[in-house]
Write an enzyme that holds these catalytic residues in place. Structure first.
Site, mmCIF file in Angstrom:
data_model
loop_
_atom_site.group_PDB
_atom_site.id
_atom_site.type_symbol
_atom_site.label_atom_id
_atom_site.label_comp_id
_atom_site.label_asym_id
_atom_site.label_seq_id
_atom_site.Cartn_x
_atom_site.Cartn_y
_atom_site.Cartn_z
ATOM 1 N N TYR A 244 0.844 -1.198 0.000
ATOM 2 C CA TYR A 244 0.000 0.000 0.000
ATOM 3 C C TYR A 244 0.883 1.253 0.000
ATOM 4 C CZ TYR A 244 -3.703 -3.246 1.526
ATOM 5 O OH TYR A 244 -4.586 -4.292 1.642
ATOM 6 N N LEU B 90 -17.481 -2.352 2.628
ATOM 7 C CA LEU B 90 -18.398 -1.336 2.100
ATOM 8 C C LEU B 90 -18.366 -1.327 0.570
ATOM 9 C CD1 LEU B 90 -17.556 1.475 4.673
ATOM 10 C CD2 LEU B 90 -19.711 0.196 4.512
ATOM 11 N N ARG C 31 -15.889 -1.006 -1.372
ATOM 12 C CA ARG C 31 -14.994 0.103 -1.766
ATOM 13 C C ARG C 31 -15.759 1.422 -1.829
ATOM 14 N NH1 ARG C 31 -9.969 -2.019 -3.716
ATOM 15 N NH2 ARG C 31 -10.072 -4.278 -3.867
ATOM 16 N N GLY C 32 -16.720 1.544 -0.943
ATOM 17 C CA GLY C 32 -17.478 2.790 -0.831
ATOM 18 C C GLY C 32 -18.816 2.756 -1.556
HETATM 19 N N1 NAP Z 1 -6.412 -8.327 1.206
HETATM 20 C C1 NAP Z 1 -6.674 -7.591 0.149
HETATM 21 O O1 NAP Z 1 -6.378 -7.964 -0.983
HETATM 22 C C2 NAP Z 1 -7.343 -6.257 0.325
HETATM 23 C C3 NAP Z 1 -7.909 -5.594 -0.779
HETATM 24 C C4 NAP Z 1 -8.543 -4.371 -0.561
HETATM 25 C C5 NAP Z 1 -8.621 -3.845 0.724
HETATM 26 N N2 NAP Z 1 -8.038 -4.510 1.770
HETATM 27 C C6 NAP Z 1 -8.100 -3.976 3.151
HETATM 28 O O2 NAP Z 1 -9.444 -3.715 3.493
HETATM 29 C C7 NAP Z 1 -9.590 -2.379 3.944
HETATM 30 C C8 NAP Z 1 -10.951 -1.833 3.608
HETATM 31 O O3 NAP Z 1 -11.244 -1.959 2.238
HETATM 32 P P1 NAP Z 1 -11.400 -0.728 1.256
HETATM 33 O O4 NAP Z 1 -10.788 0.469 1.867
HETATM 34 O O5 NAP Z 1 -10.941 -1.229 -0.067
HETATM 35 O O6 NAP Z 1 -12.961 -0.545 1.075
HETATM 36 P P2 NAP Z 1 -14.213 -0.239 2.013
HETATM 37 O O7 NAP Z 1 -13.834 -0.252 3.436
HETATM 38 O O8 NAP Z 1 -15.286 -1.129 1.526
HETATM 39 O O9 NAP Z 1 -14.586 1.253 1.541
HETATM 40 C C9 NAP Z 1 -13.685 2.318 1.682
HETATM 41 C C10 NAP Z 1 -14.276 3.510 0.969
HETATM 42 O O10 NAP Z 1 -15.510 3.878 1.576
HETATM 43 C C11 NAP Z 1 -15.455 5.214 2.064
HETATM 44 N N3 NAP Z 1 -16.159 5.205 3.370
HETATM 45 C C12 NAP Z 1 -15.817 4.493 4.464
HETATM 46 N N4 NAP Z 1 -16.723 4.652 5.448
HETATM 47 C C13 NAP Z 1 -17.662 5.488 4.947
HETATM 48 C C14 NAP Z 1 -18.875 6.023 5.468
HETATM 49 N N5 NAP Z 1 -19.301 5.730 6.679
HETATM 50 N N6 NAP Z 1 -19.599 6.848 4.663
HETATM 51 C C15 NAP Z 1 -19.206 7.155 3.409
HETATM 52 N N7 NAP Z 1 -18.067 6.676 2.855
HETATM 53 C C16 NAP Z 1 -17.311 5.844 3.629
HETATM 54 C C17 NAP Z 1 -13.988 5.556 2.157
HETATM 55 O O11 NAP Z 1 -13.771 6.911 1.922
HETATM 56 P P3 NAP Z 1 -13.081 7.886 3.005
HETATM 57 O O12 NAP Z 1 -11.752 7.301 3.328
HETATM 58 O O13 NAP Z 1 -12.980 9.159 2.252
HETATM 59 O O14 NAP Z 1 -14.009 7.924 4.174
HETATM 60 C C18 NAP Z 1 -13.392 4.731 1.015
HETATM 61 O O15 NAP Z 1 -13.531 5.411 -0.211
HETATM 62 C C19 NAP Z 1 -8.428 -1.650 3.255
HETATM 63 O O16 NAP Z 1 -8.104 -0.445 3.915
HETATM 64 C C20 NAP Z 1 -7.338 -2.679 3.326
HETATM 65 O O17 NAP Z 1 -6.731 -2.643 4.616
HETATM 66 C C21 NAP Z 1 -7.421 -5.705 1.579
#
Ligand code: NAP
Length: 335
Positions: free
Chosen positions: A60, A210, A212-213
């Site tokens: 990352y 979520l 990815r939002g």
């Molecule tokens: N193992 C893997 O291959 C893999 C792949 C992807 C992700 N991950 C891990 O999983 C974690 C979470 O996944 P992710 O970040 O991809 O997606 P997510 O948690 O599904 O969604 C994140 C997105 O949602 C927004 N968001 C979060 N809470 C919100 C709320 N209450 N209201 C409105 N918007 C909101 C965030 O924006 P803001 O930041 O602007 O709030 C961001 O754009 C990552 O940080 C990473 O550590 C792992």
């Protein structure tokens, strides 16, 4: 919007963690520019509200994310369960390139580099981020078991593995957690890996809970800024974006009726998987906002009724577009 209540705890291998974790990836790249001061404050707020599992990876921001977490983790070492990952490799000259490396030499170098960037002497949970084609997962776990014996790693995790791979890995060394995408929009893990994790007593850490939002109803779907990784993701673009937006109707209706946000209902659905499938579930939503992290943590204590779960059930099968443009990088391709 629900205000925060005490976050319950749940098992993660041999330890207990807050039942919701925090994903730090977006701080460093993929979802647009970050305000680093607000991001740091968001980490503090998460910890105050009971989050203990903080998730990063060497890939990352090509090391930036681990370096960013360093001060926070060192300031709260006793209370933070730090998870990081190895195995995805990039090329500086080609930002879109993604490869895999699970070789013993790579793993041994990667753990040292992560420890150095994080400024700690042991990683609480070390994941294989992606399986390298042709390298048996048993071999990879054998190398990770050596790192446990050497005291560099406390527990082992696997990301994007199949049920068969999880069973084969577990036969070599206990696996504390599987981290794979799981949300109302992404349910392919329910085919083989969730049943295997439930049977073996392995904790499930849903990533992108979520969508990815998308499931917050607030993501800039179809109108994503330059450099946002979601521009490459089939669900967010073209006709799929409109079709998938329409699928949010029951989520919005439940949120409105219950006085919660769509994000909270989407997370409550992920938490409900624990009882449905009989395993410990620790979703790791990512946000760079103190307000939104509190909103997300409050979702962990929202109980959905059977009727609400039934209304949300048809969504997953109707989602248009795959999780990634190239699904060869996922466990689905090997199932
Ligand atoms: N193992 C893997 O291959 C893999 C792949 C992807 C992700 N991950 C891990 O999983 C974690 C979470 O996944 P992710 O970040 O991809 O997606 P997510 O948690 O599904 O969604 C994140 C997105 O949602 C927004 N968001 C979060 N809470 C919100 C709320 N209450 N209201 C409105 N918007 C909101 C965030 O924006 P803001 O930041 O602007 O709030 C961001 O754009 C990552 O940080 C990473 O550590 C792992």
């Amino acid at each position: 919007m629900t205000t925060a209540q005490a976050l319950p705890t749940t098992a993660l291998g041999e330890i207990r963690v807050g039942a919701q974790g925090y994903g730090a990836m977006g701080i460093s790249e993929f979802y647009g520019d970050s305000d680093l001061a607000e991001s740091r404050a968001t980490l503090e707020r998460a910890l105050e509200l009971g989050v203990t599992l903080f998730d990063t990876a060497d890939v990352y921001g090509a090391g930036h994310n681990e370096e960013f977490l360093r001060d926070f983790v060192r300031a709260h070492r006793e209370n933070v369960v730090l998870a990081t990952k190895f195995g995805i490799v990039r090329k500086a000259e080609d930002p879109a390139y993604r490869g895999t490396d699970n070789s013993p030499e790579y793993i041994r170098a990667a753990v040292e580099a992560s420890l150095r960037r994080l400024g700690i002497d042991v990683i609480d949970l070390y994941y294989m981020h992606r399986k390298q084609p042709g390298v048996p997962v048993e071999d990879t776990v054998g190398v990770l078991a050596e790192l446990v014996a050497q005291g560099k790693v406390r527990q082992i995790g696997l990301s994007e593995v199949t049920g068969a791979e999880l069973r084969a890995a577990y036969a070599v060394h206990p696996i504390a957690a599987v981290q794979s995408e799981w949300s109302l929009f992404s349910r392919d893990v329910e085919n083989t890996v969730v049943p295997a994790a439930a049977e073996l007593g392995v904790t499930f850490v849903p990533y992108s809970p979520l969508g990815r939002g998308f499931l917050t109803g607030a993501a800039p779907v179809g109108d994503l800024p330059e450099g946002d990784i979601r521009r490459t993701m089939p669900r967010f673009t073209g006709d799929n974006a409109d079709r998938n937006t329409a699928l949010l109707a029951p989520l919005r209706a439940i949120a409105e009726a219950r006085g919660h946000t769509p994000a909270q209902i989407a997370l409550a659905w992920v938490h409900a998987r624990s009882a449905v499938h009989g395993l410990s579930v620790v979703p790791i939503p990512g946000t760079r906002s103190r307000t939104r992290v509190a909103e997300n943590i409050a979702a962990a204590t929202v109980e959905l009724t059977a009727e609400e779960l039934a209304a949300l059930e048809p969504i997953g099968a109707q989602v248009a577009g795959t999780r990634y443009a190239d699904m060869n990088f996922t466990a689905v391709a090997r199932e």
